[in-house]
Design an enzyme around this catalytic site. Structure first.
Site, short mmCIF file in Angstrom:
data_model
loop_
_atom_site.label_atom_id
_atom_site.label_comp_id
_atom_site.label_asym_id
_atom_site.label_seq_id
_atom_site.Cartn_x
_atom_site.Cartn_y
_atom_site.Cartn_z
N ASP A 72 -3.46 -17.78 7.81
CA ASP A 72 -2.58 -16.85 8.73
C ASP A 72 -3.31 -15.90 9.33
O ASP A 72 -2.87 -14.91 9.54
CB ASP A 72 -1.38 -16.29 7.81
CG ASP A 72 -0.27 -17.29 7.83
OD1 ASP A 72 -0.24 -18.31 8.44
OD2 ASP A 72 0.71 -16.89 7.23
N ASP B 211 7.31 -15.67 -5.39
CA ASP B 211 7.06 -16.57 -6.43
C ASP B 211 8.21 -16.24 -7.61
O ASP B 211 8.70 -17.48 -8.30
CB ASP B 211 5.67 -16.07 -7.01
CG ASP B 211 5.58 -14.62 -6.99
OD1 ASP B 211 6.44 -13.92 -6.81
OD2 ASP B 211 4.51 -14.23 -6.99
#
Length: 533
Positions: free
Chosen positions: A136, A289
């Protein structure tokens, strides 16, 4: 004489005005103290003592469990079926499942070669592994460097994919989610995730994948982090002490008792079917996460933590990077708890006691109470009792419980026990930042979804040169001066002086030490001291 009297008249006037202001302030203080200050401080003290007891019970409970697990507990290979995957002349490499390796990146100029090289060196059949670099990066130079590195490994026969996006929607969660949508991923059964500074050993997959292959109820196998730059400065040693407790105790206890713990976002292997059943990656908080781990657990999936399997990585080397990381790690769980509380309560697939563990132990005590009580009690309420002697703190709350909690927390890093005092003072300072982030997450306000990638410096040689650079940090008001820490330092210093002169609590040694620590952090010098070995 007239000149002399006129020159002495002005100071006397100021002195009189000063005495009047002081007198008015004392009158107001006396009028407010009994009906307002004392009751409020007693309520705050009661709540802080209650939270301290909660944290104390939690720490003692986990200490007992970890001791029992170490003495009587079965090793992971005994608790779960585990057999090494072996080559078969007839079946060939088909006995090995196809594994996807995801490496999310964002302008990782210093570490991209380390992570890509480590992933490409994993010991696994080349036709049963796919390396996926999710870049990214917004820096075109870095993007070109990463792409060239991927092409270099592809020329060696490694099945490596370089994937980019048009935007950073969802940040890391968005990149991981989009990465699983590519057609070639349909042939993969498992996905291993490594952040850009993580370097797995070649046998990582051979030690983790068999657990998932032979135990269909397992969704995740998590490895432990090993810090390559823990000795760089005092700040990194403090981080090591905090994180070692997390990995040595919290993750181990969760795995052994409830087969649940928070995924650390990296150095773990997921069953892709479990990710899909849990609803995939979501970007609603900054702890994507942990979000995935809780949702998968509520679907009935189990997790396994391998404390003996370590993956090298890097701790934040600057206080700025560390502050951003701690904001994300404190704000995200609190915000996730706000979003998932009712979902956890209504869930019917997990036991009542597992719900209690997730809500009370995992979220309430560790992610919320621990941050708030550390700051409010030790930095505000306890010092305030010096100014308001009518409110007394019992010795068990001010000495015994804090001492036991501190020793239990530091036990995970025996080599740093001589730094225990420094660690305690530093943790109290950081509790200011963590408490603020926790309230932001609970109230879903301000910087609740702020995501700043932690800066990384690369291998040991680069770290050594970076240390020299940090010895003469550039003076920037926005980066070096932290007004909240300086304000707290001034408050504690004032209370310490009052206690030394007029007080009866005799906290002045602690107050002065804590004030100095706040000042050091407030002026941005926390990352410049190299600790004794």
């Amino acid at each position: 004489m007239d000149r002399i009297s006129s020159t002495t008249l002005l100071p006397d006037t100021f002195a009189g005005a000063r005495d009047d202001i002081t007198g008015h302030f004392m009158i107001i203080w006396d009028q407010m103290k009994a009906p307002l200050i004392v009751p409020l401080l007693r309520i705050a003290l009661f709540l802080c003592l209650l939270m301290s007891v909660m944290l104390f019970v939690e720490r003692v409970y986990m200490s007992i469990v970890i001791v029992l697990v170490k003495i009587f507990g079965k090793k992971p290979e005994k608790r779960y079926k585990w057999e090494p995957l072996k080559d078969d002349l007839e079946l060939g490499n088909s006995v090995y499942p196809t594994v996807l390796i995801q490496i999310p990146m964002f302008n990782e100029r210093e570490v991209y070669q380390l992570s890509i090289g480590a992933a490409c060196s994993l010991s696994w059949p080349s036709d049963r592994i796919i390396i996926q670099v999710l870049d990214d990066s917004t820096d075109p130079i870095v993007k070109n460097m990463v792409e060239m590195e991927c092409q270099r490994w592809a020329s060696k026969g490694i099945n490596i994919k370089y994937e980019i996006r048009d935007n950073r929607t969802g940040y890391k969660a968005g990149a991981l989610k989009l990465g699983l949508k590519h057609n070639y991923v349909k042939h993969c059964d498992y996905v291993a995730i490594f952040d850009a500074d993580f370097q797995p050993e070649p046998d990582f997959l051979r030690r983790t994948i068999p657990f998932l292959v032979h135990n269909p109820e397992l969704a995740l196998v998590q490895a432990r982090w090993k810090f390559v730059n823990a000795d760089e400065c005092l700040m990194t040693r403090m981080q090591e002490m905090s994180l070692d407790y997390h990995f040595t105790v919290e993750q181990e206890v969760g795995s052994a008792t409830h087969a649940f713990f928070g995924f650390n976002g990296t150095a773990g292997v997921w069953r892709i079917a479990a990710i899909d059943e849990a609803g995939g990656w979501k970007d609603r908080t900054t702890v994507e996460d942990m979000d995935l781990a809780v949702r998968a657990s509520l679907k009935g999936w189990k997790f396994l933590y391998l404390g003996t399997l370590m993956v090298k990585n890097e701790l934040p080397s600057t206080f700025k990077a560390f502050r951003y990381q701690q904001h994300r790690w404190s704000c995200g769980p609190a915000n996730l708890f706000r979003k998932m509380f009712s979902e956890i309560v209504r869930n019917k697939k997990v036991s009542f006691w597992k719900k209690v563990y997730v809500i009370y132990s995992f979220f309430m005590v560790r992610k919320i109470t621990a941050h708030i009580v550390t700051f409010v009690f030790y930095c505000i309420v306890l010092p305030a009792t010096v100014l308001v002697p009518e409110v007394e703190v019992p010795k068990w709350g001010s000495v015994y419980i804090p001492a036991i909690i501190t020793v239990l927390n530091a036990a995970g890093t025996p080599r740093s026990l001589h730094l225990l005092v420094f660690w305690t003072l530093f943790e109290n300072v950081m509790s200011l930042h963590r408490s603020k982030a926790t309230f932001i997450g609970l109230l879903e306000a301000g910087r609740v979804n702020e995501w700043v990638v932690t800066d990384k410096l690369g291998d040991a040689l680069k770290l050594k040169s970076a240390v020299k650079a940090f010895k003469r940090p550039r003076f920037r008001i926005g980066e070096r001066i932290h007004l909240m820490e300086l304000g707290m330092g001034a408050y504690l210093f004032f209370v310490g002086c009052y206690d030394l002169a007029f007080g009866k609590n005799h906290y002045f040694v602690y107050l002065f030490a804590q004030a100095v620590t706040f000042f050091i952090v407030g002026f941005g010098y926390v990352g410049t001291f190299v600790p004794p070995s």
